[in-house]
Design a protein around this motif. Structure first.
Motif, PDB file in Angstrom:
ATOM      1  N   PRO A 234       0.814  -1.226   0.000  1.00  0.00           N
ATOM      2  CA  PRO A 234       0.000   0.000   0.000  1.00  0.00           C
ATOM      3  C   PRO A 234       0.844   1.272   0.000  1.00  0.00           C
ATOM      4  O   PRO A 234       0.493   2.250  -0.672  1.00  0.00           O
ATOM      5  CB  PRO A 234      -0.814  -0.136   1.292  1.00  0.00           C
ATOM      6  N   THR A 235       1.945   1.263   0.740  1.00  0.00           N
ATOM      7  CA  THR A 235       2.802   2.452   0.779  1.00  0.00           C
ATOM      8  C   THR A 235       3.440   2.696  -0.576  1.00  0.00           C
ATOM      9  O   THR A 235       3.487   3.838  -1.072  1.00  0.00           O
ATOM     10  CB  THR A 235       3.886   2.288   1.854  1.00  0.00           C
ATOM     11  N   GLU A 236       3.936   1.637  -1.197  1.00  0.00           N
ATOM     12  CA  GLU A 236       4.535   1.781  -2.529  1.00  0.00           C
ATOM     13  C   GLU A 236       3.488   2.201  -3.555  1.00  0.00           C
ATOM     14  O   GLU A 236       3.770   3.026  -4.437  1.00  0.00           O
ATOM     15  CB  GLU A 236       5.182   0.457  -2.941  1.00  0.00           C
ATOM     16  N   SER A 237       2.273   1.645  -3.441  1.00  0.00           N
ATOM     17  CA  SER A 237       1.188   2.028  -4.351  1.00  0.00           C
ATOM     18  C   SER A 237       0.844   3.506  -4.197  1.00  0.00           C
ATOM     19  O   SER A 237       0.569   4.197  -5.186  1.00  0.00           O
ATOM     20  CB  SER A 237      -0.061   1.179  -4.077  1.00  0.00           C
ATOM     21  N   ALA A 238       0.862   3.998  -2.947  1.00  0.00           N
ATOM     22  CA  ALA A 238       0.586   5.419  -2.709  1.00  0.00           C
ATOM     23  C   ALA A 238       1.659   6.296  -3.344  1.00  0.00           C
ATOM     24  O   ALA A 238       1.363   7.351  -3.920  1.00  0.00           O
ATOM     25  CB  ALA A 238       0.506   5.689  -1.207  1.00  0.00           C
ATOM     26  N   ALA A 239       2.928   5.878  -3.258  1.00  0.00           N
ATOM     27  CA  ALA A 239       4.021   6.639  -3.857  1.00  0.00           C
ATOM     28  C   ALA A 239       3.901   6.650  -5.383  1.00  0.00           C
ATOM     29  O   ALA A 239       4.076   7.699  -6.035  1.00  0.00           O
ATOM     30  CB  ALA A 239       5.368   6.037  -3.438  1.00  0.00           C
ATOM     31  N   ILE A 240       3.581   5.481  -5.947  1.00  0.00           N
ATOM     32  CA  ILE A 240       3.402   5.398  -7.403  1.00  0.00           C
ATOM     33  C   ILE A 240       2.239   6.276  -7.850  1.00  0.00           C
ATOM     34  O   ILE A 240       2.328   6.989  -8.859  1.00  0.00           O
ATOM     35  CB  ILE A 240       3.171   3.928  -7.821  1.00  0.00           C
ATOM     36  N   ALA A 241       1.132   6.223  -7.092  1.00  0.00           N
ATOM     37  CA  ALA A 241      -0.053   7.016  -7.440  1.00  0.00           C
ATOM     38  C   ALA A 241       0.250   8.512  -7.402  1.00  0.00           C
ATOM     39  O   ALA A 241      -0.206   9.264  -8.273  1.00  0.00           O
ATOM     40  CB  ALA A 241      -1.201   6.688  -6.491  1.00  0.00           C
ATOM     41  N   SER A 242       1.007   8.961  -6.411  1.00  0.00           N
ATOM     42  CA  SER A 242       1.336  10.389  -6.329  1.00  0.00           C
ATOM     43  C   SER A 242       2.222  10.804  -7.493  1.00  0.00           C
ATOM     44  O   SER A 242       2.067  11.908  -8.045  1.00  0.00           O
ATOM     45  CB  SER A 242       2.017  10.710  -4.990  1.00  0.00           C
ATOM     46  N   LEU A 243       3.140   9.924  -7.907  1.00  0.00           N
ATOM     47  CA  LEU A 243       3.986  10.233  -9.070  1.00  0.00           C
ATOM     48  C   LEU A 243       3.154  10.307 -10.345  1.00  0.00           C
ATOM     49  O   LEU A 243       3.316  11.236 -11.157  1.00  0.00           O
ATOM     50  CB  LEU A 243       5.080   9.171  -9.208  1.00  0.00           C
ATOM     51  N   ILE A 244       2.227   9.341 -10.516  1.00  0.00           N
ATOM     52  CA  ILE A 244       1.360   9.357 -11.700  1.00  0.00           C
ATOM     53  C   ILE A 244       0.498  10.612 -11.709  1.00  0.00           C
ATOM     54  O   ILE A 244       0.326  11.265 -12.755  1.00  0.00           O
ATOM     55  CB  ILE A 244       0.479   8.097 -11.734  1.00  0.00           C
ATOM     56  N   ALA A 245      -0.065  10.973 -10.537  1.00  0.00           N
ATOM     57  CA  ALA A 245      -0.914  12.168 -10.455  1.00  0.00           C
ATOM     58  C   ALA A 245      -0.133  13.409 -10.855  1.00  0.00           C
ATOM     59  O   ALA A 245      -0.663  14.290 -11.547  1.00  0.00           O
ATOM     60  CB  ALA A 245      -1.466  12.310  -9.041  1.00  0.00           C
ATOM     61  N   PHE A 246       1.131  13.495 -10.420  1.00  0.00           N
ATOM     62  CA  PHE A 246       1.958  14.649 -10.780  1.00  0.00           C
ATOM     63  C   PHE A 246       2.231  14.684 -12.283  1.00  0.00           C
ATOM     64  O   PHE A 246       2.061  15.723 -12.943  1.00  0.00           O
ATOM     65  CB  PHE A 246       3.272  14.610 -10.006  1.00  0.00           C
TER      66      PHE A 246
END
Length: 419
Positions: A234-246
């Motif tokens: 979940p933590t890695e998914s959150a980091a990936i999601a924030s990068l994609i959103a940016f």
């Protein structure tokens, strides 16, 4: 004396994190054990030594980036493609958009604020009452703590010491059930009030909306897909999601400006720090509760009333409805998990995943019920209507939540089947 200090500071509206810390310090002082003073700070920092907690600021940042990058508007347009032509189409669009947003933001208050700005004016223009528009939006915000990712699930998983990814998966079926119950409410209310008939988008417009929303849909797909298929934590998914959103907001939609990142980081840090401080204080408070054997004493009292797990959950639901009315949901989950979870799992053999889903959904109802009702006042402020007008249209949704809560309490497999 410690319980008196706890209740007094809580009733005086002292921030919950300070209440927890003061109560723990008071207990240590009463015990006369000076060794415990030396370990107080260590115990607080120890409560934050959990990798899963990093998901909280990362999911918050994802929500900030998504809102700033124009993804909210495109997700609303995507929802219009699927349900816009039904009678009361805009109400269904509101609900479906909230489902999309729930799979990204993970915070009910943030979701209510974002969606109130986006949906209430549009619904009012098409003939819906402002109270019903705000009520639908506020109710849709209740999906955020159930449909993964959920900050409340992250906190519960840390406190319960269970995998956060499995906790997310446990919320998928309950989240869909809740969304279905809300859709039924909109259908029934629409029949009685004769909602405006929607208009289906042309094939050309629908394709444009689908293509425009595809980059934004990468965010929930990366979060849920990464966890379901075991690709990322979940933590890695959150980091990936924030990068994609940016990247999507900056390079594809062109609405996110890199120079605004500093302000977004600042807001994220401020909001996340409040939650993390509560968790740190709760780790000491939880130690006091365990040391005093409060769960064992409470277990003896409740088991003398009933030995039925379903009846136990009904008692818990009734008590937490009252707790949620006066204490913020995140603060309440931090307070009650160390007390009630050992009883649920030890005395009634209830799955921690079922218990977590039921408790998180129950406590988030407090967002929409007076006297605190933070979500209710956010919806009121953002929509320009009174809390009373919202409550007048909100009660069918609250009944639907209560029905889903009872169903989840009675059928454990609804929370555990996918795990």
């Amino acid at each position: 004396m410690s319980p008196i200090v706890f209740l007094a500071t809580l009733l005086l509206s002292v921030p919950v994190a300070i209440v927890l810390a003061i109560t723990a310090i008071w207990y240590i002082w009463e015990s006369g054990n000076t060794v415990l003073y030396d370990s107080f700070a260590q115990k607080m920092f120890g409560g934050l030594e959990n990798y899963g907690l990093l998901a909280i600021p990362l999911f918050m940042l994802t929500g900030e980036l998504m809102n700033e990058g124009g993804m909210t508007r495109r997700l609303v347009a995507l929802a219009r493609v699927f349900v816009g032509g039904f009678r009361g189409g805009l109400a269904y669009i509101n609900l479906l958009s909230n489902m999309f947003m729930a799979a990204i933001i993970g915070s009910a208050t943030a979701q209510i604020a974002v969606m109130s700005r986006a949906m209430v004016p549009a619904m009012e223009e098409e003939g819906y009452s402002k109270g019903f528009a705000a009520a639908t939006t506020a109710a849709g915000g209740l999906l955020a703590p159930v449909i993964p990712p959920s900050m409340m699930f992250v906190i519960f998983g840390v406190l319960a010491q269970i995998p956060i990814g499995d906790m997310f998966i446990a919320g998928i079926i309950p989240g869909l059930l809740l969304a279905g119950a809300f859709a039924l409410v909109i259908t029934l209310v629409g029949w009685f009030q004769q909602f405006p008939k929607g208009v289906w988008m042309s094939r050309r417009d629908a394709m444009q909306a689908l293509i425009a929303a595809l980059p934004a849909m990468l965010i929930p797909v990366s979060i849920i897909g990464g966890i379901l298929f075991g690709i990322a934590t979940p933590t890695e998914s959150a980091a990936i999601a924030s990068l994609i959103a940016f990247l999507v907001g900056w390079l594809i939609y062109g609405e996110l400006k890199p120079q605004h990142l500093g302000e977004m980081f600042k807001r994220t840090a401020a909001n996340a720090s409040m939650i993390l401080f509560m968790i740190a204080a709760a780790s000491v408070f939880g130690w006091v509760i365990i040391y005093e054997e409060i769960p064992q004493q409470l277990a003896g009292l409740i088991t003398s009333i009933t030995s039925n797990p379903f009846m136990f959950l009904l008692i818990v639901n009734a008590a937490l409805l009252l707790v949620g009315m006066v204490i913020d949901g995140i603060a309440a989950i931090i307070l009650i998990t160390p007390i009630l979870l050992p009883i649920a799992t030890g005395s009634y053999d209830i799955s921690p995943y079922q218990f977590g889903v039921v408790v998180c959904l129950n406590l988030v109802l407090g967002l929409l019920t007076p006297p605190v009702g933070i979500g209710l006042y956010i919806a009121s402020s953002m929509s320009g209507t009174t809390p009373g007008a919202i409550l007048k249209s909100l009660w069918p949704f609250l009944i639907a939540v209560a029905a889903v809560l009872i169903l989840l309490s009675y059928v454990p497999s609804l929370s555990t089947y996918l795990i």
